[in-house]
Design a protein around this motif. Structure first.
Motif, PDB file in Angstrom:
ATOM      1  N   ASP A  44       0.856  -1.184   0.000  1.00  0.00           N
ATOM      2  CA  ASP A  44       0.000   0.000   0.000  1.00  0.00           C
ATOM      3  C   ASP A  44       0.896   1.239   0.000  1.00  0.00           C
ATOM      4  OD1 ASP A  44      -1.367   2.263   1.668  1.00  0.00           O
ATOM      5  OD2 ASP A  44      -3.021   0.995   0.977  1.00  0.00           O
ATOM      6  N   GLY A  45       0.636   2.169  -0.914  1.00  0.00           N
ATOM      7  CA  GLY A  45       1.479   3.353  -1.063  1.00  0.00           C
ATOM      8  C   GLY A  45       1.519   4.207   0.183  1.00  0.00           C
ATOM      9  N   ASN A  46       0.400   4.366   0.859  1.00  0.00           N
ATOM     10  CA  ASN A  46       0.376   5.199   2.070  1.00  0.00           C
ATOM     11  C   ASN A  46       1.250   4.596   3.169  1.00  0.00           C
ATOM     12  OD1 ASN A  46      -1.406   7.120   0.979  1.00  0.00           O
ATOM     13  ND2 ASN A  46      -3.188   5.821   1.463  1.00  0.00           N
ATOM     14  N   ILE A  47       1.192   3.264   3.270  1.00  0.00           N
ATOM     15  CA  ILE A  47       2.024   2.593   4.280  1.00  0.00           C
ATOM     16  C   ILE A  47       3.505   2.789   3.958  1.00  0.00           C
ATOM     17  CG2 ILE A  47       2.701   0.333   5.179  1.00  0.00           C
ATOM     18  CD1 ILE A  47      -0.186  -0.536   4.986  1.00  0.00           C
ATOM     19  N   CYS A  48       3.869   2.688   2.688  1.00  0.00           N
ATOM     20  CA  CYS A  48       5.273   2.869   2.304  1.00  0.00           C
ATOM     21  C   CYS A  48       5.750   4.279   2.631  1.00  0.00           C
ATOM     22  CB  CYS A  48       5.454   2.595   0.814  1.00  0.00           C
ATOM     23  SG  CYS A  48       5.292   0.856   0.374  1.00  0.00           S
ATOM     24  N   ARG A  49       4.926   5.287   2.311  1.00  0.00           N
ATOM     25  CA  ARG A  49       5.333   6.663   2.591  1.00  0.00           C
ATOM     26  C   ARG A  49       5.509   6.893   4.083  1.00  0.00           C
ATOM     27  NH1 ARG A  49       2.463   7.413  -2.220  1.00  0.00           N
ATOM     28  NH2 ARG A  49       0.426   7.201  -1.210  1.00  0.00           N
ATOM     29  N   LYS A  50       4.605   6.330   4.865  1.00  0.00           N
ATOM     30  CA  LYS A  50       4.712   6.491   6.317  1.00  0.00           C
ATOM     31  C   LYS A  50       5.970   5.779   6.841  1.00  0.00           C
ATOM     32  CE  LYS A  50       2.253   5.638  10.669  1.00  0.00           C
ATOM     33  NZ  LYS A  50       2.551   7.002  11.161  1.00  0.00           N
ATOM     34  N   ALA A  51       6.217   4.566   6.324  1.00  0.00           N
ATOM     35  CA  ALA A  51       7.379   3.799   6.787  1.00  0.00           C
ATOM     36  C   ALA A  51       8.676   4.517   6.442  1.00  0.00           C
ATOM     37  CB  ALA A  51       7.359   2.406   6.165  1.00  0.00           C
ATOM     38  N   PHE A  52       8.801   5.014   5.210  1.00  0.00           N
ATOM     39  CA  PHE A  52      10.054   5.658   4.814  1.00  0.00           C
ATOM     40  C   PHE A  52      10.250   7.004   5.503  1.00  0.00           C
ATOM     41  CE2 PHE A  52      10.162   2.409   1.576  1.00  0.00           C
ATOM     42  CZ  PHE A  52      11.521   2.196   1.391  1.00  0.00           C
ATOM     43  N   SER A  53       9.160   7.600   5.949  1.00  0.00           N
ATOM     44  CA  SER A  53       9.321   8.854   6.702  1.00  0.00           C
ATOM     45  C   SER A  53       9.956   8.604   8.066  1.00  0.00           C
ATOM     46  CB  SER A  53       7.948   9.531   6.876  1.00  0.00           C
ATOM     47  OG  SER A  53       7.126   8.799   7.781  1.00  0.00           O
ATOM     48  N   GLU A  54       9.869   7.361   8.537  1.00  0.00           N
ATOM     49  CA  GLU A  54      10.432   7.028   9.847  1.00  0.00           C
ATOM     50  C   GLU A  54      11.846   6.458   9.759  1.00  0.00           C
ATOM     51  OE1 GLU A  54       7.694   4.315  11.600  1.00  0.00           O
ATOM     52  OE2 GLU A  54       6.064   5.781  11.774  1.00  0.00           O
ATOM     53  N   VAL A  55      12.303   6.115   8.553  1.00  0.00           N
ATOM     54  CA  VAL A  55      13.644   5.559   8.391  1.00  0.00           C
ATOM     55  C   VAL A  55      14.672   6.644   8.682  1.00  0.00           C
ATOM     56  CG1 VAL A  55      15.291   4.642   6.714  1.00  0.00           C
ATOM     57  CG2 VAL A  55      12.941   3.806   6.739  1.00  0.00           C
ATOM     58  N   LEU A  56      15.650   6.319   9.520  1.00  0.00           N
ATOM     59  CA  LEU A  56      16.685   7.282   9.877  1.00  0.00           C
ATOM     60  C   LEU A  56      17.599   7.540   8.684  1.00  0.00           C
ATOM     61  CD1 LEU A  56      17.707   5.873  13.388  1.00  0.00           C
ATOM     62  CD2 LEU A  56      16.149   7.755  12.902  1.00  0.00           C
ATOM     63  N   ASP A  57      18.004   8.793   8.533  1.00  0.00           N
ATOM     64  CA  ASP A  57      18.941   9.134   7.477  1.00  0.00           C
ATOM     65  C   ASP A  57      20.271   8.441   7.726  1.00  0.00           C
ATOM     66  OD1 ASP A  57      17.046  10.737   6.343  1.00  0.00           O
ATOM     67  OD2 ASP A  57      17.801  12.599   7.247  1.00  0.00           O
TER      68      ASP A  57
END
Length: 874
Positions: free
Chosen positions: A58-71
């Motif tokens: 699901d695209g929304n789940i991916c966007r939310k997940a990648f927003s939490e990935v540390l740089d």
């Protein structure tokens, strides 16, 4: 998320087993998962795996997940990182069989056996993913994923270790190991290696030999050396433990000419092990480790931490271990040498020269190589041992055996009569029966010779000794004294001391005899210091107790020779005591501290011969074992085929219509292999339909299937296969690997021949039997116990037991029937051995011929038929 299947293309000629492993890894779970932790399904239950490219999200789940990935820079395991966070936010999963992707396996990094060091450095950066996931979990899901994060950590570390061990070139091993330890930490690396390769330390030791970060850092000579001595897990009453105790006392009391202490002594023992006797007056510091016996494999981490605490607390200069042939010694050495303080690690042994070549284990001949090649020195007690140890280590010292108490404190034996003395542990390896056989020959020439045996040990051997004394008529010549008897009383009167140990001579007995100026008659072990010297000892060829009798008779008939021999032995001990043993030990430790763990350079002919004898012995035995395993597998297949052929022939001969007037053996009359061929396809189809239920059935550890045991016992499988269950079902049972510590594959196949006929694994067979309600057994003993408990119930329900026919047949065979004759009880007890038939259509003795263990284990034939025979179509 939707998980589709993948077409795996073998692009580099990999073995089919490797391709199957990849297919299993990328395969979807056949079904739908709702309202569950998908991370648990992936990493704990392994219902499916974390590959990110064969799923739809699901695209929304991916966007939310990648927003939490540390740089950060994550060149390896970045897909795992992303998938973990996506799985956290996903609440449902569907696996579909459609193959929507082609994976050309072998075109990337997986296509090469040799891994360049720069690529290995990238692999090590998987540690950054572990750290990032821990940071993410602490922020977003505290107290939720602790166990899963540990699994991920261990899996990624195992991958780094595996690639270091198998894919780096020899020139990169040292640098690779240093980076592995720097990135992951010594505790994690050593503990995981111990978990994965506990018994496989020999090949590992070869690769570690040139690793610079494990070498001892040279230190200047010190007035006082802090020595930590590890006793090992030996018997606290044994020779090795008493030697350690004597050495600790010697070191702790030793001083230089100015009265400065030469050593600060730390005695390290296994926790729960009976402490040895060492005087506190000598300021011996005691420390304890988790027991070696309970620290194997995955449990070694606690022992690692205990070692680290001791080394941190006491600033140890050198560790010396009295344990030399236990895998735990290797891992202890790796722990000590990886500690930041880099103390020297040394070894010592009273005697070991011939041990590697007398042991039955295939590992025996080389088990010292990784220890002595990686150690910073070895101390031995004889010149023969020194030459042997120098084949593996450059810092070897031959130091006098500690003699306590001093011989001048002991009175010389009166030697007033023909008394012989044998003292030691009454164990098989000490050959106590030989000294009794020796006496049977000695009394023929010296009838008044008397032997006193002092020692405790195995009650069975003591009983055997007593019976041998009686049978040889030696009751008046041989006495087995109370183990607690005052040994000094016997030493003060003995004329000759006898030693019969064939493997490792009990040197404390020889020391006591020489201290009392008693001549020693022993089997010849010239690598032992007190026999190598030759003074005070007459020897015979090992195992030749007639030679012992000859030498003992010679001494008893020549008192002057006996006195001279005994005096020479006493003189040897006096010379040892006059030498500065403590100074020799100080020199040994100083050499170890100065050495810096240099690569072994001894290339003398003797060293080359001894070293390569050990190396090729190991290689040869390993190849021989592999060849034997292959031959055994072939013979087992041939034997099963012959048994099947014999069963079919016997059944046909006894079947209806084969010969006029013959009664049937059983119904339907023969094993129909064609029926099994048809049934085989049906069973496989059924297993495919029930695969999910099968996986769930064996998901948890049990006495039948223990994945933890399987992974530890077969580390090669754990490295190559993601699904241990899958390996056993496909290949493991065919390779005679066992599914758990309590269940043996060969026993199961022997008890359940239809398992092999159906060509399914014991786990699949066991699963189907449980679903059908059929009793199933992992060994003959299990079947016997079940038959004993439920036999009466089974017999009463069986159509193949007719009590009246049995009674009449018993009367015909035995000429009468007892009044209290109960056909059921009698047949349960005697049916396996008696020729009485249970009914008209069942010939029990012919049936038992097909299964010989029926008679051996006393299993009632009819009960056996109901438990097994009818399922074979007999």
């Amino acid at each position: 998320m939707v998980h589709f299947d993948t077409e795996v293309i073998n692009s580099a000629g990999f073995p089919q087993q490797a391709i199957e492993a990849v297919r299993n890894f990328v395969a979807p779970f056949p079904g739908i998962i709702n309202d569950a932790s998908l991370a648990e399904k992936v990493w704990k239950e392994q219902s499916f795996r974390f590959t990110i490219w064969n799923k739809i999200y699901d695209g929304n789940i991916c966007r939310k997940a990648f927003s939490e990935v540390l740089d950060g820079y994550y060149p390896k395991a970045q897909d795992l990182y992303a998938f973990f966070v996506i799985a956290h936010h996903s609440k449902s999963y569907a696996g579909i069989p459609d193959r929507l992707y082609k994976y050309r396996f072998g075109t990337g990094i997986s296509g090469s056996d040799i891994l360049p060091f720069r690529k290995y450095e990238l692999t090590l950066l998987e540690k950054k993913v572990c750290d990032a996931l821990s940071e993410w979990a602490s922020r977003n899901a505290p107290d939720t994923y602790g166990e899963i994060l540990n699994i991920i950590h261990d899996n990624l570390l195992d991958e780094c270790i595996f690639k270091w061990l198998n894919n780096l070139s020899a020139s990169s091993l040292a640098q690779g190991f240093a980076e592995l330890v720097r990135m992951w930490g010594a505790e994690n690396v050593v503990s995981r290696m111990a978990a994965d390769f506990w018994d496989c330390y020999i090949d590992l030791g070869k690769k570690l030999q040139r690793v610079d970060c494990l070498r001892h850092v040279p230190q200047p000579e010190r007035k006082t050396v802090t020595v930590a001595v590890y006793q090992g897990s030996s018997n606290p009453d044994g020779e090795a433990a008493r030697t350690v105790s004597d050495l600790c006392t010697l070191w702790a009391s030793a001083t230089d000419a100015d009265g400065n202490k030469l050593f600060r002594v730390i005695l390290i023992e296994d926790d729960g092990h009976e402490a040895m006797d060492a005087s506190p007056a000598h300021e011996i510091i005691r420390e304890f480790l988790p027991p070696a016996g309970s620290s194997a494999g995955i449990r070694y981490r606690e022992r690692y931490r205990a070692w680290s605490r001791i080394l941190d607390q006491h600033t140890v200069d050198a560790v010396i271990s009295a344990s030399r042939d236990d895998p735990c010694t290797f891992w202890d050495m790796l722990t000590v040498k990886s500690h930041p303080s880099k103390p020297a690690f040394t070894l010592f042994s009273p005697s070991f020269c011939a041990d590697p070549y007398s042991a039955a284990s295939a590992m025996a001949g080389i088990r010292y190589l990784p220890l002595y090649m990686l150690s910073d020195g070895a101390a031995v007690f004889s010149e023969a041992d020194r030459k042997y140890a120098e084949a593996f280590s450059d810092n070897v010292s031959c130091i006098n055996y500690p003699v306590t108490p001093a011989p001048d404190t002991k009175p010389e034996s009166a030697r007033s009569s023909h008394i012989l003395l044998w003292q030691g542990k009454i164990l098989q390896e000490n050959s106590p029966l030989d000294v009794i056989r020796m006496m049977s020959l000695l009394v023929q020439g010296i009838p008044d010779a008397r032997l006193c045996i002092i020692g405790a040990g195995e009650l069975g051997i003591i009983s055997e000794m007593s019976a041998l004394i009686q049978s040889l008529g030696l009751s008046g010549n041989v006495e087995i004294a109370d183990p607690g008897a005052d040994a000094e009383k016997y030493y003060s009167a003995a004329s000759v001391f006898i030693s019969t140990c064939k493997s490792e001579c009990r040197q404390e007995g020889i020391i006591a005899a020489k201290s009392h100026a008693i001549p020693v008659v022993s089997y010849d072990f010239p690598w032992l210091a007190f026999i190598e010297d030759g003074r005070g000892v007459l020897t015979a060829e090992p195992g030749r107790y007639d030679g012992l009798a000859e030498k003992a008779e010679y001494l008893l008939k020549n008192p002057a020779v006996a006195e001279k021999t005994g005096s020479e032995g006493r003189q040897q001990l006096m010379e040892i005591c006059r030498n500065s043993t403590a100074g020799d030990w100080k020199s040994f430790f100083d050499n170890a501290l100065r050495s810096g763990g240099s690569i072994h350079q001894n290339r003398s002919s003797e060293s080359i011969v001894l070293r390569f004898l050990a190396l090729y012995q190991y290689e040869g035995r390993r190849k021989a074992e592999e060849g034997f395993a292959h031959q055994i597998a072939e013979l087992r297949d041939q034997l099963n085929a012959l048994r099947g052929a014999n069963a079919r022939q016997e059944a046909i001969i006894k079947s209806p219509g084969h010969s006029a007037g013959s009664s049937t053996l059983w119904r339907p009359g023969l094993i129909d292999l064609l029926r099994f061929r048809y049934r085989r396809h049906a069973v496989r189809h059924k297993l495919r339909e029930m695969r999910q239920e099968f996986d769930s059935f064996f998901k948890e550890k049990s006495d039948i299937w223990d994945p933890g045991y399987y992974g530890r016992e077969y580390p090669d499988v754990a490295k190559a296969w993601d699904s241990l269950t899958g390996h056993y079902v496909k290949n493991g049972w065919k390779e005679n690997r066992n599914p758990s510590a309590k269940c043996r594959t060969d026993d199961y196949l022997a008890v359940n021949p239809d398992c092999a006929l159906l060509r399914i694994s014991p786990l699949e067979h066991y699963f189907l039997c449980m679903k059908e309600g059929r009793p199933v057994f992992w060994s003959y003993e299990d079947m016997r116990e079940y038959a004993s408990e439920h036999g009466m119930e089974i017999l009463r329900k069986s159509a193949y037991f007719d009590p009246e026919f049995c009674r009449k047949n018993y009367e015909e065979k035995h000429g009468g029937v007892p009044e209290d004759f109960d056909p059921y009880s009698w047949y349960l007890e005697h049916g396996a051995s008696d020729a009485v038939r249970p009914c008209r259509h069942f010939h029990a003795h012919r049936y038992s011929d097909l299964f010989p263990y029926i008679r051996a284990y006393g299993i009632c034939p009819v009960v056996h038929y109901e438990l097994l025979g009818r399922y074979l179509g007999l």
